[in-house]
Design an enzyme around this catalytic site. Structure first.
Site, PDB file in Angstrom:
ATOM      1  N   ASP A  69       0.822  -1.207   0.000  1.00  0.00           N
ATOM      2  CA  ASP A  69       0.000   0.000   0.000  1.00  0.00           C
ATOM      3  C   ASP A  69       0.859   1.262   0.000  1.00  0.00           C
ATOM      4  OD1 ASP A  69      -2.344   1.485   0.094  1.00  0.00           O
ATOM      5  OD2 ASP A  69      -3.242   0.253   1.654  1.00  0.00           O
ATOM      6  N   ASP A  82     -10.637   1.866  -3.626  1.00  0.00           N
ATOM      7  CA  ASP A  82     -11.121   1.525  -2.285  1.00  0.00           C
ATOM      8  C   ASP A  82     -12.632   1.440  -2.231  1.00  0.00           C
ATOM      9  OD1 ASP A  82      -8.769   1.063  -1.052  1.00  0.00           O
ATOM     10  OD2 ASP A  82      -8.683   2.941   0.066  1.00  0.00           O
TER      11      ASP A  82
HETATM   12  C1  GLA Z   1      -5.746   1.737   2.169  1.00  0.00           C
HETATM   13  C2  GLA Z   1      -6.107   0.630   1.207  1.00  0.00           C
HETATM   14  C3  GLA Z   1      -7.214  -0.218   1.778  1.00  0.00           C
HETATM   15  C4  GLA Z   1      -6.782  -0.776   3.119  1.00  0.00           C
HETATM   16  C5  GLA Z   1      -6.358   0.352   4.040  1.00  0.00           C
HETATM   17  C6  GLA Z   1      -5.740  -0.164   5.299  1.00  0.00           C
HETATM   18  O1  GLA Z   1      -6.780   2.673   2.259  1.00  0.00           O
HETATM   19  O2  GLA Z   1      -6.428   1.141  -0.037  1.00  0.00           O
HETATM   20  O3  GLA Z   1      -7.568  -1.243   0.906  1.00  0.00           O
HETATM   21  O4  GLA Z   1      -5.722  -1.676   2.925  1.00  0.00           O
HETATM   22  O5  GLA Z   1      -5.419   1.215   3.427  1.00  0.00           O
HETATM   23  O6  GLA Z   1      -5.370   0.854   6.142  1.00  0.00           O
END
Ligand code: GLA
Length: 714
Positions: A451, A517
């Protein structure tokens, strides 16, 4: 003296005149004029010579590779920089005859140019790939004694005047890839990113096309910069023209910050690969060239893409062995093949505010480490994946407390309570490599969700004191490669608060991107439609979320959610221990269907129809055109009672097909008393010509519903 070079592949041609004295002049990039013998080619190059303009140069404008002021090019230059303010106008001359050779299935043109006075050497590589995709990379070397401060090195190609309309994408968190269109007018349309990452608003492709072009029609020319740091895409039009029968250009490159690249004597800088794709038949065919190239790479994932369960929207930070074991057991019953433990397993990371960057298993939450869960996951027949966010740290973390000197962005405004670590700092790099590697070994991690949750504002290299985005991006690529080399078979997903790091640079070092997301399927339908222009379905993660989306708070049917995640590398992201028996049965049937269809979905040509905004039709057609899977999605109600006919794109007109509705992909509700007899029967039989040219009545669905049609040649 002229010296024509014609590269041709899959309906695309690039014509240059490499007769010097300047770098080769680009005379044509677009449709293939066919095989031309030396005579015809010589005549063509002579005939393409433009006339001399009035109140202008006494000779026609050339348009060489890397055009600049000495060529009379007053747009953005190909190469810019200086020696402490001196040598501001590079004068690049051909240093030796340009060379064409074949490299695998590609034709590669290499050119060496020189500016003797400014003591610079450039190398240009142009590769016309088998799929007709053109890839360009330029290199500049400082052959002098002092420092050469590079301001920019950009790949530009001319497009003809009939490309009168531009399309690019923008967006934000949870709404990536929103299209915008405008006429291609005079001036510069620049899409520049100074986010230090690709960005939620990244355009992916900047497209110029004949006005009104769509997925299936019109001529299009498009550019993509394969780089995950600051970058630019340009469409520029000058009245005096770009020397190739038109006045417009498309360009791409890295966007360099002031002082960021200073070449010491003997040092070189190479641009990322800039991808140019042309199509005579709309966006789909331009996109297919990119997909074909990606799929031909040796590292392209070829094993069946395992059905994923990601724990994020199921449990968030609420980790404990018992809950997660139950989740894994239920996931396995549904048919999941990869179980990914998301954020919250390490350091003091019980929420967003602390512990990020401390890559050791949290002893309070996981007293026996991750092994018990990972082993159970494997015993259930799934592989084990784990979340990391290597470049980031919370200020409230041991790593930042112990190494404040590793922070790349000390003066940046707070963003999700995180700062960025300087991966180009060898000590920070070594820490990340060793700690991530240790966890991978310890828990037997087969898959990393990597990430990257903030922009890199005010990034300053901790050792160089200079703008540090270029170095950071290169170091991250190195780190990804080193981890993959250390752990053969390890797969890595590029996530960046959803889809903020989607580009063909990161995809050289990773195996999948997280699309967004938002798991709201209506949002995802639109996002995937545009993201799919660049990235084929097997590289895009898409998950079935909860009934009520966690990001939009809109409720949607399970059928729409499963039909949406199906056309990707599919997964689940909800608490399956809380599903009803009916939901579990539907998910299990869908999981089986995904496994049945993924061979086709992950190898065929992606097709999209041009429909009014209230509905979508997209699909995947096998390379031999004997099988296809389509989704018809009614986004909103239609103003029309009878909603016309569905023309199924991409089939072979000469073959006879069965069209079958596959409800396992997702159940849909239809308008009451739906009078669409073929759809009520659930099947039809017709030729590809009929299905593509006459069509079938559109199934009359309620809003936010989708149906999946399986089409097979008899
Ligand atoms: C980001 C990612 C999500 C998740 C969160 C965890 O927003 O895009 O999919 O993994 O972090 O904190």
């Amino acid at each position: 003296m002229t010296s024509p070079i014609l590269l041709r592949s899959a309906g695309v041609a690039l014509l240059l005149d490499a007769g010097g004295p300047q770098l080769p002049r680009v005379l044509h990039w677009g449709p293939d004029p066919g095989d031309l013998d030396d005579d015809a080619l010589g005549r063509l190059v002579a005939d393409l010579q433009p006339g001399v303009a009035r109140s202008a140069f006494d000779e026609p404008w050339p348009f060489p590779l890397l055009p600049g002021q000495v060529d009379g090019w007053t747009g953005r230059t190909g190469l810019s920089g200086s020696r402490d303010g001196l040598a501001p106008y590079p004068n690049l001359e051909l240093a030796e005859p340009a060379e064409v050779h074949t490299d695998g299935a590609a034709q590669a043109l290499t050119v060496r140019g020189m500016d003797r006075e400014a003591e610079l050497e450039v190398g240009c590589e142009l590769r016309l790939e088998e799929s007709g995709l053109l890839r360009v990379r330029h290199t500049v070397t400082n052959t002098g004694d002092g420092i050469y401060a590079l301001d920019g090195l950009t790949a530009l190609l001319p497009v003809p005047d009939r490309a009168g309309e531009l399309l690019d994408l923008t967006g934000r968190w949870c709404r990536e890839h929103s299209p915008q269109r405008q006429p291609f007018t005079y001036g510069t349309h620049a899409r520049e990113s100074r986010r230090g990452r690709t960005g939620h608003d990244a355009t992916l492709l900047l497209v110029a096309g004949t006005p009104g072009f769509g997925f299936r029609s019109g001529e299009v020319w498009a550019v993509h910069t394969a780089w995950s740091g600051n970058h630019l895409h340009l469409a520029e039009r000058l009245p005096e023209g770009a020397g190739a029968g038109g006045s417009g250009i498309l360009a791409g490159g890295e966007l360099l910050l002031p002082g960021e690249v200073r070449l010491e004597p003997g040092e070189s800088y190479a641009t990322p690969w800039i991808f140019f794709t042309y199509s005579a038949d709309g966006l789909d065919a331009a996109s297919a060239r990119l997909h074909q190239w990606l799929r031909a790479r040796p590292q392209h994932p070829r094993s069946p893409r395992p059905l994923v369960l990601n724990t994020w929207e199921a449990v968030y930070f609420d980790h404990d062995l018992e809950t997660l074991t139950r989740l894994a057991e239920q996931a396995a019953r549904v048919g999941v093949e990869r179980f990914v433990l998301d954020d919250g397993w390490f350091g003091a990371r019980r929420d967003d505010d602390r512990g990020l960057g401390d890559w050791w298993v949290a002893p309070d939450v996981w007293p026996q480490g991750l092994r018990p869960l990972a082993d159970r996951v494997r015993a259930l027949g799934m592989d084990f994946g784990l979340w990391f966010e290597p470049e980031m740290a919370n200020p409230d973390s041991d790593v930042v407390r112990e190494h404040p000197d590793w922070v790349l962005t000390p003066s940046a405004r707070s963003w999700r309570q995180q700062v960025v670590l300087d991966v180009a700092n060898p000590d920070a790099y070594a820490y990340l490599l060793e700690s991530i590697s240790g966890v991978v070994d310890e828990a037997g991690v087969a898959y990393i969700k990597w990430d990257h949750n903030r922009d890199l504002h005010v990034a300053v290299g901790t050792l160089s004191g200079r703008a540090g985005v270029h170095e950071q991006t290169a170091a991250v690529y190195r780190l990804l490669d080193e981890l993959r080399a250390r752990h053969p078979g390890l797969e890595i997903e590029s996530c960046s608060s959803g889809g903020a790091r989607i580009d063909l640079g990161i995809l050289e070092h990773t195996d999948r991107i997280w699309g967004s997301d938002t798991n709201d399927p209506l949002e995802r339908q639109l996002i995937q439609r545009w993201e799919g222009l660049l990235v084929p379905p097997e590289l895009v993660g898409s998950h079935v979320g909860d009934t009520v989306s966690h990001t939009t708070h809109r409720a949607s049917s399970l059928g729409l959610r499963t039909a949406t995640a199906l056309f990707a590398h599919a997964g689940l992201e909800l608490d399956v221990t809380k599903c009803t028996d009916d939901e579990l049965a539907a998910l299990t049937a869908w999981a089986g269907f995904y496994k049945e269809m993924r061979g086709l979905l992950h190898s065929g040509d992606v097709v999209r129809a041009d429909l009014p905004d209230d509905a979508l039709l997209h699909g995947v057609v096998s390379r031999d055109r004997r099988e296809a899977l389509y989704a018809f999605v009614r986004l909103t109600t239609s103003a029309q009672e009878q909603t016309g006919r569905l023309l199924l794109p991409g089939l072979d007109p000469g073959l006879e097909y069965d069209v079958v509705h596959r409800p396992e992909a997702g159940a849909a509700t239809a308008v009451e008393k739906s009078p669409t007899p073929w759809f009520e029967r659930g099947a039809a039989r017709a030729s590809g010509a009929v299905l593509g040219r006459v069509g079938l009545p559109t199934p009359r669905l309620d809003p936010a519903q989708a149906v999946v049609l399986h089409v097979r040649a008899l």
